[in-house]
Design a protein around this motif. Structure first.
Motif, PDB file in Angstrom:
ATOM      1  N   GLN A 113       5.835  31.837  14.165  1.00 33.38           N
ATOM      2  CA  GLN A 113       4.547  32.154  13.551  1.00 33.38           C
ATOM      3  C   GLN A 113       4.428  31.630  12.125  1.00 33.38           C
ATOM      4  O   GLN A 113       3.395  31.817  11.484  1.00 33.38           O
ATOM      5  N   HIS A 114       5.492  31.014  11.595  1.00 30.44           N
ATOM      6  CA  HIS A 114       5.521  30.541  10.208  1.00 30.44           C
ATOM      7  C   HIS A 114       5.240  31.695   9.241  1.00 30.44           C
ATOM      8  O   HIS A 114       4.643  31.500   8.176  1.00 30.44           O
ATOM      9  N   SER A 115       5.668  32.892   9.615  1.00 34.55           N
ATOM     10  CA  SER A 115       5.355  34.077   8.817  1.00 34.55           C
ATOM     11  C   SER A 115       6.599  34.621   8.129  1.00 34.55           C
ATOM     12  O   SER A 115       7.725  34.422   8.590  1.00 34.55           O
ATOM     13  N   LEU A 116       6.366  35.319   7.014  1.00 31.82           N
ATOM     14  CA  LEU A 116       7.439  35.930   6.239  1.00 31.82           C
ATOM     15  C   LEU A 116       7.336  37.441   6.353  1.00 31.82           C
ATOM     16  O   LEU A 116       6.265  38.020   6.154  1.00 31.82           O
ATOM     17  N   VAL A 117       8.460  38.085   6.674  1.00 33.93           N
ATOM     18  CA  VAL A 117       8.481  39.536   6.850  1.00 33.93           C
ATOM     19  C   VAL A 117       9.573  40.125   5.958  1.00 33.93           C
ATOM     20  O   VAL A 117      10.136  39.440   5.110  1.00 33.93           O
ATOM     21  N   SER A 118       9.871  41.408   6.151  1.00 30.82           N
ATOM     22  CA  SER A 118      10.862  42.081   5.312  1.00 30.82           C
ATOM     23  C   SER A 118      12.235  41.438   5.468  1.00 30.82           C
ATOM     24  O   SER A 118      12.533  40.868   6.524  1.00 30.82           O
ATOM     25  N   PRO A 119      13.114  41.549   4.476  1.00 31.64           N
ATOM     26  CA  PRO A 119      12.872  42.218   3.192  1.00 31.64           C
ATOM     27  C   PRO A 119      12.077  41.344   2.222  1.00 31.64           C
ATOM     28  O   PRO A 119      11.785  40.197   2.523  1.00 31.64           O
ATOM     29  N   TYR A 120      11.751  41.895   1.091  1.00 30.29           N
ATOM     30  CA  TYR A 120      11.085  41.253  -0.053  1.00 30.29           C
ATOM     31  C   TYR A 120       9.569  41.170   0.080  1.00 30.29           C
ATOM     32  O   TYR A 120       8.855  41.407  -0.892  1.00 30.29           O
ATOM     33  N   ALA A 121       9.046  40.795   1.251  1.00 32.14           N
ATOM     34  CA  ALA A 121       7.594  40.656   1.387  1.00 32.14           C
ATOM     35  C   ALA A 121       6.883  41.967   1.056  1.00 32.14           C
ATOM     36  O   ALA A 121       5.865  41.978   0.353  1.00 32.14           O
ATOM     37  N   LEU A 122       7.419  43.079   1.536  1.00 35.14           N
ATOM     38  CA  LEU A 122       6.788  44.374   1.276  1.00 35.14           C
ATOM     39  C   LEU A 122       6.781  44.705  -0.209  1.00 35.14           C
ATOM     40  O   LEU A 122       5.800  45.249  -0.732  1.00 35.14           O
ATOM     41  N   ASP A 123       7.877  44.380  -0.898  1.00 33.78           N
ATOM     42  CA  ASP A 123       7.966  44.674  -2.335  1.00 33.78           C
ATOM     43  C   ASP A 123       6.885  43.938  -3.116  1.00 33.78           C
ATOM     44  O   ASP A 123       6.274  44.494  -4.035  1.00 33.78           O
ATOM     45  N   VAL A 124       6.645  42.683  -2.769  1.00 30.70           N
ATOM     46  CA  VAL A 124       5.608  41.903  -3.451  1.00 30.70           C
ATOM     47  C   VAL A 124       4.234  42.508  -3.190  1.00 30.70           C
ATOM     48  O   VAL A 124       3.431  42.716  -4.113  1.00 30.70           O
ATOM     49  N   LEU A 125       3.942  42.809  -1.939  1.00 23.60           N
ATOM     50  CA  LEU A 125       2.615  43.298  -1.563  1.00 23.60           C
ATOM     51  C   LEU A 125       2.281  44.630  -2.226  1.00 23.60           C
ATOM     52  O   LEU A 125       1.127  44.881  -2.584  1.00 23.60           O
ATOM     53  N   ARG A 126       3.273  45.481  -2.398  1.00 16.35           N
ATOM     54  CA  ARG A 126       3.024  46.807  -2.983  1.00 16.35           C
ATOM     55  C   ARG A 126       2.650  46.743  -4.458  1.00 16.35           C
ATOM     56  O   ARG A 126       2.209  47.741  -5.026  1.00 16.35           O
ATOM     57  N   HIS A 127       2.816  45.581  -5.077  1.00 19.61           N
ATOM     58  CA  HIS A 127       2.460  45.423  -6.487  1.00 19.61           C
ATOM     59  C   HIS A 127       1.136  44.692  -6.677  1.00 19.61           C
ATOM     60  O   HIS A 127       0.774  44.326  -7.797  1.00 19.61           O
ATOM     61  N   ILE A 128       0.405  44.465  -5.585  1.00 18.72           N
ATOM     62  CA  ILE A 128      -0.857  43.718  -5.662  1.00 18.72           C
ATOM     63  C   ILE A 128      -1.980  44.543  -5.041  1.00 18.72           C
ATOM     64  O   ILE A 128      -1.810  45.138  -3.975  1.00 18.72           O
ATOM     65  N   HIS A 129      -3.125  44.575  -5.715  1.00 23.90           N
ATOM     66  CA  HIS A 129      -4.327  45.209  -5.172  1.00 23.90           C
ATOM     67  C   HIS A 129      -5.342  44.110  -4.869  1.00 23.90           C
ATOM     68  O   HIS A 129      -5.703  43.330  -5.751  1.00 23.90           O
ATOM     69  N   ALA A 130      -5.791  44.057  -3.619  1.00 25.80           N
ATOM     70  CA  ALA A 130      -6.691  42.988  -3.188  1.00 25.80           C
ATOM     71  C   ALA A 130      -8.115  43.510  -3.011  1.00 25.80           C
ATOM     72  O   ALA A 130      -8.329  44.664  -2.621  1.00 25.80           O
ATOM     73  N   ASP A 131      -9.069  42.629  -3.300  1.00 25.86           N
ATOM     74  CA  ASP A 131     -10.470  42.965  -3.032  1.00 25.86           C
ATOM     75  C   ASP A 131     -10.741  42.998  -1.534  1.00 25.86           C
ATOM     76  O   ASP A 131     -11.523  43.814  -1.048  1.00 25.86           O
ATOM     77  N   ARG A 132     -10.067  42.104  -0.816  1.00 25.57           N
ATOM     78  CA  ARG A 132     -10.388  41.953   0.606  1.00 25.57           C
ATOM     79  C   ARG A 132      -9.171  41.434   1.364  1.00 25.57           C
ATOM     80  O   ARG A 132      -8.426  40.601   0.857  1.00 25.57           O
ATOM     81  N   LEU A 133      -8.994  41.943   2.566  1.00 22.62           N
ATOM     82  CA  LEU A 133      -7.937  41.473   3.466  1.00 22.62           C
ATOM     83  C   LEU A 133      -8.572  40.853   4.696  1.00 22.62           C
ATOM     84  O   LEU A 133      -9.455  41.453   5.314  1.00 22.62           O
ATOM     85  N   PHE A 134      -8.125  39.654   5.051  1.00 24.93           N
ATOM     86  CA  PHE A 134      -8.507  39.035   6.313  1.00 24.93           C
ATOM     87  C   PHE A 134      -7.346  39.256   7.278  1.00 24.93           C
ATOM     88  O   PHE A 134      -6.268  38.678   7.113  1.00 24.93           O
ATOM     89  N   LEU A 135      -7.594  40.101   8.263  1.00 27.09           N
ATOM     90  CA  LEU A 135      -6.531  40.650   9.102  1.00 27.09           C
ATOM     91  C   LEU A 135      -6.624  40.131  10.530  1.00 27.09           C
ATOM     92  O   LEU A 135      -7.659  40.270  11.189  1.00 27.09           O
ATOM     93  N   GLY A 136      -5.532  39.542  11.009  1.00 24.92           N
ATOM     94  CA  GLY A 136      -5.430  39.144  12.407  1.00 24.92           C
ATOM     95  C   GLY A 136      -4.751  40.234  13.213  1.00 24.92           C
ATOM     96  O   GLY A 136      -4.087  41.118  12.663  1.00 24.92           O
ATOM     97  N   CYS A 137      -4.898  40.179  14.539  1.00 30.57           N
ATOM     98  CA  CYS A 137      -4.333  41.237  15.377  1.00 30.57           C
ATOM     99  C   CYS A 137      -4.275  40.776  16.829  1.00 30.57           C
ATOM    100  O   CYS A 137      -4.755  39.701  17.174  1.00 30.57           O
ATOM    101  N   ASN A 138      -3.702  41.637  17.674  1.00 32.41           N
ATOM    102  CA  ASN A 138      -3.687  41.390  19.116  1.00 32.41           C
ATOM    103  C   ASN A 138      -4.626  42.309  19.878  1.00 32.41           C
ATOM    104  O   ASN A 138      -4.847  42.117  21.071  1.00 32.41           O
TER     105      ASN A 138
END
Length: 251
Positions: free
Chosen positions: A148-173
């Motif tokens: 999927q060319h995607s990055l997951v834990s560890p580290y990814a969660l730590d970065v995200l928890r320090h950022i507040h976004a106006d908008r999320l574009f979310l994919g799903c199944n």
């Protein structure tokens, strides 16, 4: 009838893929009856129909590479991507999640935007955006999931928890009125949940095949969705889903 459909699912699990003609012989019913049962099972996400045969859904059999899933409903995904990307405004900070439809969002981001920051855990999405002079791209880091060319834990969660976004574009199944937004992979679902927590608005981008479906891992309840962008290529969204989501855009 329910017993016969359960038997169909069991047979497909055993064989991986079966022709309709073979199912008709095994079950002792007409091909018309088999096709009717397969439509019900496919609508429920339990099987996947192909030309003249049936198999298990992709996310049950194996995880498909992003390059493969991008070919499914590709025209619809491009329309969804363009409609969703048009929501981005100058100066915003946005999350763009991994996935084939969110990749189309990244591809459609306007080159005239200024002062936009995009945070993503998708390597391919970061590469799509590097051509845009008015967009700063932050990649989360983490462990690479190559398909999927995607990055997951560890580290990814730590970065995200320090950022507040106006908008999320979310994919799903899957997007279901009662069971919420769901995903096939638990590691990615964990990242998506934190993105949801850190975002003011949630824009779910999902083609018609995902509507009314339920996958393995919960991302967010339906009442957390601000906007759903989908397409008109398939059946109309279930009425209960229309009632549950404030803004529904069909393109």
């Amino acid at each position: 009838m329910d017993v016969r459909r359960s038997e169909i699912v069991s047979l497909v699990k055993q064989h991986g893929e079966l022709p309709v003609t073979e199912l008709s012989k095994i079950l002792g019913v007409s091909e018309v009856t088999v096709r009717s049962d397969l439509k019900v099972l496919a609508d429920a996400g339990q099987v996947r129909r192909t030309r003249g045969s049936v198999r298990l859904p992709t996310d049950v059999r194996r995880e498909s590479p992003l390059e493969e899933t991008r070919l499914e409903h590709s025209a619809a995904k491009r329309r969804i991507g363009r409609a969703a990307a048009a929501l981005i405004r100058d100066g915003e900070t946005v999350f763009i999640d991994v996935g084939s439809t969110t990749t189309e969002v990244a591809r459609a981001v306007s080159p005239t935007l200024q002062g936009v920051t995009v945070v993503t855990n998708g390597l391919n999405i970061a590469l799509e955006l590097e051509r845009l002079p008015g967009v700063r791209v932050i990649v989360t880091g983490g462990t690479l999931r190559p398909l999927q060319h995607s990055l997951v834990s560890p580290y990814a969660l730590d970065v995200l928890r320090h950022i507040h976004a106006d908008r999320l574009f979310l994919g799903c199944n899957g997007v279901h009125a009662e069971h919420g937004v769901t995903n096939a992979n638990h590691e990615e679902a964990e990242i998506k949940r934190v993105m949801v927590q850190q975002s003011r608005e949630i824009v779910v981008v999902a083609d018609h095949s995902k509507l009314g479906k339920i996958s393995r891992a919960l991302i967010a309840p339906t009442d957390r969705i601000s906007t759903l962008v989908s397409d008109r290529s398939g059946p109309a969204p279930p009425p209960e889903l229309r009632r549950a989501i404030p803004e529904l855009h069909l393109v």
